[in-house]
Scaffold this motif. Structure first.
Motif, PDB file in Angstrom:
ATOM      1  N   ILE A 124      -6.548  80.175 -56.169  1.00  0.00           N
ATOM      2  CA  ILE A 124      -5.297  79.874 -56.878  1.00  0.00           C
ATOM      3  C   ILE A 124      -5.033  80.909 -57.969  1.00  0.00           C
ATOM      4  O   ILE A 124      -3.894  81.331 -58.172  1.00  0.00           O
ATOM      5  CB  ILE A 124      -5.320  78.434 -57.432  1.00  0.00           C
ATOM      6  CG1 ILE A 124      -5.343  77.464 -56.245  1.00  0.00           C
ATOM      7  CG2 ILE A 124      -4.100  78.147 -58.308  1.00  0.00           C
ATOM      8  CD1 ILE A 124      -5.432  76.010 -56.616  1.00  0.00           C
ATOM      9  N   ALA A 125      -6.101  81.368 -58.632  1.00  0.00           N
ATOM     10  CA  ALA A 125      -5.930  82.381 -59.691  1.00  0.00           C
ATOM     11  C   ALA A 125      -5.218  83.617 -59.140  1.00  0.00           C
ATOM     12  O   ALA A 125      -4.408  84.243 -59.828  1.00  0.00           O
ATOM     13  CB  ALA A 125      -7.284  82.755 -60.279  1.00  0.00           C
ATOM     14  N   GLY A 126      -5.498  83.991 -57.906  1.00  0.00           N
ATOM     15  CA  GLY A 126      -4.830  85.142 -57.300  1.00  0.00           C
ATOM     16  C   GLY A 126      -3.393  84.812 -56.895  1.00  0.00           C
ATOM     17  O   GLY A 126      -2.470  85.608 -57.088  1.00  0.00           O
ATOM     18  N   MET A 127      -3.227  83.628 -56.349  1.00  0.00           N
ATOM     19  CA  MET A 127      -1.921  83.221 -55.821  1.00  0.00           C
ATOM     20  C   MET A 127      -0.807  83.123 -56.871  1.00  0.00           C
ATOM     21  O   MET A 127       0.358  83.267 -56.558  1.00  0.00           O
ATOM     22  CB  MET A 127      -2.098  81.813 -55.257  1.00  0.00           C
ATOM     23  CG  MET A 127      -1.835  81.701 -53.820  1.00  0.00           C
ATOM     24  SD  MET A 127      -2.195  79.990 -53.368  1.00  0.00           S
ATOM     25  CE  MET A 127      -2.874  80.329 -51.775  1.00  0.00           C
ATOM     26  N   ILE A 128      -1.198  82.812 -58.107  1.00  0.00           N
ATOM     27  CA  ILE A 128      -0.186  82.540 -59.122  1.00  0.00           C
ATOM     28  C   ILE A 128       0.309  83.796 -59.838  1.00  0.00           C
ATOM     29  O   ILE A 128       1.209  83.731 -60.653  1.00  0.00           O
ATOM     30  CB  ILE A 128      -0.742  81.593 -60.209  1.00  0.00           C
ATOM     31  CG1 ILE A 128      -1.938  82.262 -60.894  1.00  0.00           C
ATOM     32  CG2 ILE A 128      -1.154  80.264 -59.629  1.00  0.00           C
ATOM     33  CD1 ILE A 128      -2.185  81.760 -62.275  1.00  0.00           C
ATOM     34  N   GLN A 129      -0.314  84.950 -59.565  1.00  0.00           N
ATOM     35  CA  GLN A 129      -0.060  86.128 -60.394  1.00  0.00           C
ATOM     36  C   GLN A 129       1.389  86.599 -60.349  1.00  0.00           C
ATOM     37  O   GLN A 129       1.953  86.980 -61.366  1.00  0.00           O
ATOM     38  CB  GLN A 129      -0.991  87.272 -59.989  1.00  0.00           C
ATOM     39  CG  GLN A 129      -2.429  86.989 -60.349  1.00  0.00           C
ATOM     40  CD  GLN A 129      -3.318  88.194 -60.155  1.00  0.00           C
ATOM     41  OE1 GLN A 129      -3.679  88.885 -61.084  1.00  0.00           O
ATOM     42  NE2 GLN A 129      -3.666  88.440 -58.909  1.00  0.00           N
ATOM     43  N   LYS A 130       1.984  86.581 -59.156  1.00  0.00           N
ATOM     44  CA  LYS A 130       3.364  87.066 -59.065  1.00  0.00           C
ATOM     45  C   LYS A 130       4.297  86.145 -59.846  1.00  0.00           C
ATOM     46  O   LYS A 130       5.138  86.593 -60.623  1.00  0.00           O
ATOM     47  CB  LYS A 130       3.781  87.148 -57.587  1.00  0.00           C
ATOM     48  CG  LYS A 130       5.005  88.023 -57.337  1.00  0.00           C
ATOM     49  CD  LYS A 130       6.307  87.232 -57.302  1.00  0.00           C
ATOM     50  CE  LYS A 130       7.522  88.139 -57.323  1.00  0.00           C
ATOM     51  NZ  LYS A 130       8.780  87.393 -57.336  1.00  0.00           N
ATOM     52  N   LEU A 131       4.141  84.849 -59.637  1.00  0.00           N
ATOM     53  CA  LEU A 131       4.994  83.864 -60.313  1.00  0.00           C
ATOM     54  C   LEU A 131       4.837  83.964 -61.834  1.00  0.00           C
ATOM     55  O   LEU A 131       5.804  84.170 -62.570  1.00  0.00           O
ATOM     56  CB  LEU A 131       4.622  82.452 -59.836  1.00  0.00           C
ATOM     57  CG  LEU A 131       5.263  81.284 -60.595  1.00  0.00           C
ATOM     58  CD1 LEU A 131       6.760  81.243 -60.347  1.00  0.00           C
ATOM     59  CD2 LEU A 131       4.622  79.954 -60.189  1.00  0.00           C
ATOM     60  N   VAL A 132       3.609  83.829 -62.304  1.00  0.00           N
ATOM     61  CA  VAL A 132       3.370  83.774 -63.750  1.00  0.00           C
ATOM     62  C   VAL A 132       3.665  85.131 -64.391  1.00  0.00           C
ATOM     63  O   VAL A 132       4.281  85.213 -65.455  1.00  0.00           O
ATOM     64  CB  VAL A 132       1.921  83.326 -64.045  1.00  0.00           C
ATOM     65  CG1 VAL A 132       1.635  83.369 -65.534  1.00  0.00           C
ATOM     66  CG2 VAL A 132       1.684  81.924 -63.505  1.00  0.00           C
ATOM     67  N   GLY A 133       3.230  86.206 -63.739  1.00  0.00           N
ATOM     68  CA  GLY A 133       3.384  87.544 -64.318  1.00  0.00           C
ATOM     69  C   GLY A 133       4.837  87.954 -64.493  1.00  0.00           C
ATOM     70  O   GLY A 133       5.215  88.447 -65.562  1.00  0.00           O
ATOM     71  N   THR A 134       5.664  87.730 -63.485  1.00  0.00           N
ATOM     72  CA  THR A 134       7.060  88.162 -63.599  1.00  0.00           C
ATOM     73  C   THR A 134       7.835  87.264 -64.568  1.00  0.00           C
ATOM     74  O   THR A 134       8.647  87.746 -65.346  1.00  0.00           O
ATOM     75  CB  THR A 134       7.771  88.190 -62.228  1.00  0.00           C
ATOM     76  OG1 THR A 134       7.609  86.927 -61.589  1.00  0.00           O
ATOM     77  CG2 THR A 134       7.192  89.271 -61.331  1.00  0.00           C
ATOM     78  N   GLU A 135       7.568  85.969 -64.541  1.00  0.00           N
ATOM     79  CA  GLU A 135       8.262  85.061 -65.459  1.00  0.00           C
ATOM     80  C   GLU A 135       7.880  85.382 -66.912  1.00  0.00           C
ATOM     81  O   GLU A 135       8.731  85.387 -67.803  1.00  0.00           O
ATOM     82  CB  GLU A 135       7.913  83.592 -65.154  1.00  0.00           C
ATOM     83  CG  GLU A 135       8.355  83.105 -63.777  1.00  0.00           C
ATOM     84  CD  GLU A 135       9.823  82.667 -63.707  1.00  0.00           C
ATOM     85  OE1 GLU A 135      10.525  82.717 -64.737  1.00  0.00           O
ATOM     86  OE2 GLU A 135      10.262  82.287 -62.601  1.00  0.00           O
TER      87      GLU A 135
END
Lengths: 362, 408
Positions: free
Chosen positions: B324-335
């Motif tokens: 999950i730590a890898g999966m969330i990077q695009k969502l959290v990082g861009t927001e």
């Protein structure tokens, strides 16, 4: 390079989790919360002492396990996840750290040796130092303490109280001394009890180094904040897991509510915000253990960031459960309230963030 | 927990620092069609972009694990060294190796799934910056539902004949080649009807129209295909395998859209800006409300950066599970990046709205540009909403949306 908990830390964490699953079901917690069931509480405490959680931060030469704050943090997550009705942050994290940095040799050996045997157990009241309120006022003079302090943590099994004044001087009071009045503070969180304590000319043992330096209280508060954040993170994980589980079972419009994007996205938002919390938490504990330059900034951010994310999770998870989430029947509110109280103790997010700003020279 | 990288990496860091010192002031001479960032247009050491790529490959600072026969360095892949290189280059403002969709997405795809001939023909010139690639995936009616794409490819007399339209094609205007998803099997099911084709951009029948985005840059294009004819062998994988081929690289793109080091640099610039700006004679950094908001964002950035260390750790320690730590990077990082840039505008107030070459503009208007640009990245590369579907279904194991009955 390895970023994460070690096998030993995970093992310890799992042991505590399993112990609570086996011994502190929601019915037991409810009984302790509603009826202040002392026997159940004592049984739980005896069990957890056998696991060694009181000895994590006590050095080996004093009979402890000699482990570090990251270990305590890992255990803190499990205690929050199982909403343990037990002392930890004050008694077993802040107290040994305050003694380590603040005591002279004689004091250190006496208290730590007795703590490791579970003969001495501390309640901790440092509110005067980081956020004194109108109602309180505490002063040390000539080895006596006078005044009142609020929100003393972990008094359930306490034999002694550890206190601080506004300057961060730390004193220890034995509960056998005269001139002590203890009043229950009733918070929304019934899994733990906080006290107001009034002292009248009560004998106090001042930790010698703390009259010269605030290093002891500063470290104890940093560590306390990190472990409180761990408790909230554990409680949040439990709430997210419960929301996911419930959303797979609960059916409306002939389908599991977890198949609706509205519900899925709430769970994804919780997971997406919660996942980096593990990393900042462990990173903060690691910075503390290694006495890194940024350790205070990390501790402050771990506490305030995790408090914010946990607040969000506690709301969203309740919403995923619908009306049932709002009932006492399900007991979800115990986790909600635990998170709510953790957010405020040892400093609310705004206060703690101001400390983070100041400690980086802003 | 062990955040030391060990002696080997300490030595390597020193080596990279020395390299950065030696090449400080590198700038490029040729009139490359690829726009250069301003900081790489002037300096002491002149060379071509391609020469710079060759130096970096020689040192193993770029294309490290790509075999020498395809123009790479031919070494062991080392994720920690890559990170050290990126950090040190950023610190000393040395031009990073060329990136882009050809290098980041096509090269790994060809290495994994391309034919020997394709590897020989394309990888080396791509690494050297001699072939620029663009990506032809999205279409006007195939965005989040990418697999519903309709650009058609028919095999006629040993050639693919392509008709249709692509959109959101960045760099199309100066690319030599496009890697493209095309529906070649109209009778197969949605995902099984797609092939992955390599299209020369100078083929007759291709028309490129610039698409101006909200920053007023023509960052994207629309690309139209009318009877575009390319050789049958320009396919990667087999007919109908295009979806699988493309998925190998989509996950690659998502990771690269949210760089925590860039985020930390940006946060530090924001703090500097807050120390310089004043409102009614008071420094913004001393304003309690703004300070608090700044600290709130700093907490998020530290959490995000720590999360990326954990993801890095799992690449080095194979038994660590950080799904999950890898999966969330695009969502959290861009927001988060969008929030950070937007807050910088707020602390400047009216001055934060200045744009282009207006008087009184701060930092060249970079906060405004990035605020809008990152809204684009929240949408592009799989929208935040698609990311949440992925996190909940693949990460949390939540049930899929029931399929809508066709014609119901």
């Amino acid at each position: 390079m390895y970023f994460g908990l070690s096998e030993d830390q995970i093992f310890f964490q799992d042991n505590v989790k399993k112990f609570l699953e086996d011994n502190a079901s929601i019915d037991v917690i409810r009984k302790i919360a509603n009826e202040s069931d002392k026997t159940s509480k004592e049984d739980l405490h005896n069990g957890i002492v056998i696991l060694g959680i009181n000895n994590i931060l006590i050095p080996e030469e004093n009979g402890g396990l000699g482990l570090d704050l990251l270990f305590a943090t890992a255990v803190g997550q499990s205690l929050g996840e199982g909403i343990a009705t037990l002392p930890f942050t004050g008694s077993y994290v802040m107290a040994p750290i305050a003694i380590k940095y603040g005591a002279n040799d004689e004091q250190r050996n006496f208290y730590l040796n007795e703590m490791s045997k579970n003969n001495v157990n501390f309640g901790v009241g440092f509110s005067e130092f980081f956020g004194s309120r109108n109602e309180s006022e505490l002063s040390f003079s000539n080895n006596k303490v006078n005044g009142k302090t609020l929100f003393v943590l972990d008094c359930d099994f306490a034999t002694h109280i550890m206190l601080s004044d506004k300057k961060g001087q730390i004193g220890i009071v034995s509960l056998e001394s005269s001139g002590i009045e203890i009043i229950d503070l009733i918070t929304v969180d019934k899994t733990r009890i906080f006290k107001e304590i009034i002292f009248k000319n009560t004998e106090v043992d001042i930790l010698e180094n703390t009259s010269r330096s605030d290093e002891a209280i500063s470290n104890a508060i940093d560590a306390g904040r990190i472990v409180t954040a761990a408790d909230s993170l554990g409680a949040s994980k439990a709430m997210l897991d419960k929301a996911i589980e419930y959303s797979k079972e609960r059916k409306q419009f002939n389908r599991a509510i977890g198949s609706f994007q509205a519900v899925k996205h709430m769970c994804a938002e919780m997971a997406a915000e919660l996942e980096p919390c593990y990393s900042i938490l462990w990173h903060a504990a690691h910075s503390f253990d290694n006495k890194e330059k940024n350790k205070k900034i990390m501790a402050c951010h771990a506490k305030s960031h995790i408090s914010d994310i946990s607040k969000m999770v506690s709301k969203k998870s309740t919403e995923v459960h619908g009306g049932m989430g709002f009932t006492d029947l399900l007991g979800l509110h115990y986790w909600f309230k635990r998170i709510g109280v953790n957010r405020q103790i040892l400093g609310s997010p705004e206060m703690v963030r101001e400390e983070a700003a100041q400690s980086q020279g802003l | 927990m062990d955040l030391n990288f060990g002696k080997e990496y300490k030595d390597f860091t020193k080596e990279v620092k020395d390299f950065c010192k030696k090449y400080k002031g590198v700038h490029f001479t040729e009139s490359s069609k690829v726009p250069l960032s301003d900081s790489f247009k002037t300096g002491e050491i002149k060379m071509t972009r391609s020469d710079w790529q060759k130096i970096l490959i020689e040192k193993g600072y770029f294309a490290r694990s790509i075999p020498q026969e395809y123009g790479g360095h031919g070494g062991e892949s080392d994720i920690i060294k890559s990170r050290i290189i990126a950090e040190e280059f950023a610190k000393s403002k040395i031009p990073p190796p060329m990136g882009g969709q050809g290098i980041d997405m096509l090269v790994p795809t060809l290495l994994e799934l391309g034919s020997e001939e394709q590897k020989q023909k394309y990888i080396k010139p791509t690494l050297h910056g001699e072939i620029i690639w663009c990506q032809g995936y999205s279409e006007p009616n195939a965005g989040s539902d990418l697999a519903s794409l309709q650009t058609k490819g028919e095999l006629i007399d040993g050639n693919w004949v392509i008709n249709g339209q692509k959109i959101w094609t960045s760099t199309a205007q100066y690319s030599q080649m496009m890697f493209c998803l095309v529906r070649t099997e109209p009778d197969a099911s949605k995902h099984a009807g797609i092939s992955y084709l390599l299209i020369p951009m100078d083929a007759p029948g291709i028309e490129i129209r610039p698409l101006v985005d909200m920053t007023l840059n023509a960052g994207f294009n629309e690309v139209f295909f009318t009877d575009v004819t390319i050789p049958e062998k320009n396919i990667v994988g087999k007919r109908g395998e295009g979806w699988a081929v493309a998925n190998a690289t989509l996950s690659h793109e998502r990771g690269s859209l949210s760089d925590p080091n860039a985020m930390m640099n940006r946060l530090n610039s924001l703090i500097e800006r807050m120390k310089q700006e004043t409102i009614n004679g008071e420094k913004v950094i001393n304003n309690k409300v703004y300070r608090n908001k700044l600290m709130k964002i700093q907490g998020k950035v530290i959490a995000f950066q720590s999360n990326s260390l954990r993801v890095l750790s799992a690449k080095v320690n194979k038994n660590q599970d950080v799904k999950i730590a890898g999966m969330i990077q695009k969502l959290v990082g861009t927001e988060l990046r969008h929030e950070l840039e937007g807050f910088a505008i707020d602390i400047m107030g009216e001055l934060g709205t200045l744009y282009e070459n207006s008087p009184n503009i701060r930092d060249g208007g970079s906060w405004q540009i990035a605020y809008m640009y990152f809204l684009g990245l929240i949408i592009g590369g799989g929208t935040s909403q698609i990311q949440k579907n992925i996190i909940s279904e693949r990460g949390l194991g939540m049930p899929k949306e029931p399929k809508v009955q066709q014609g119901a």
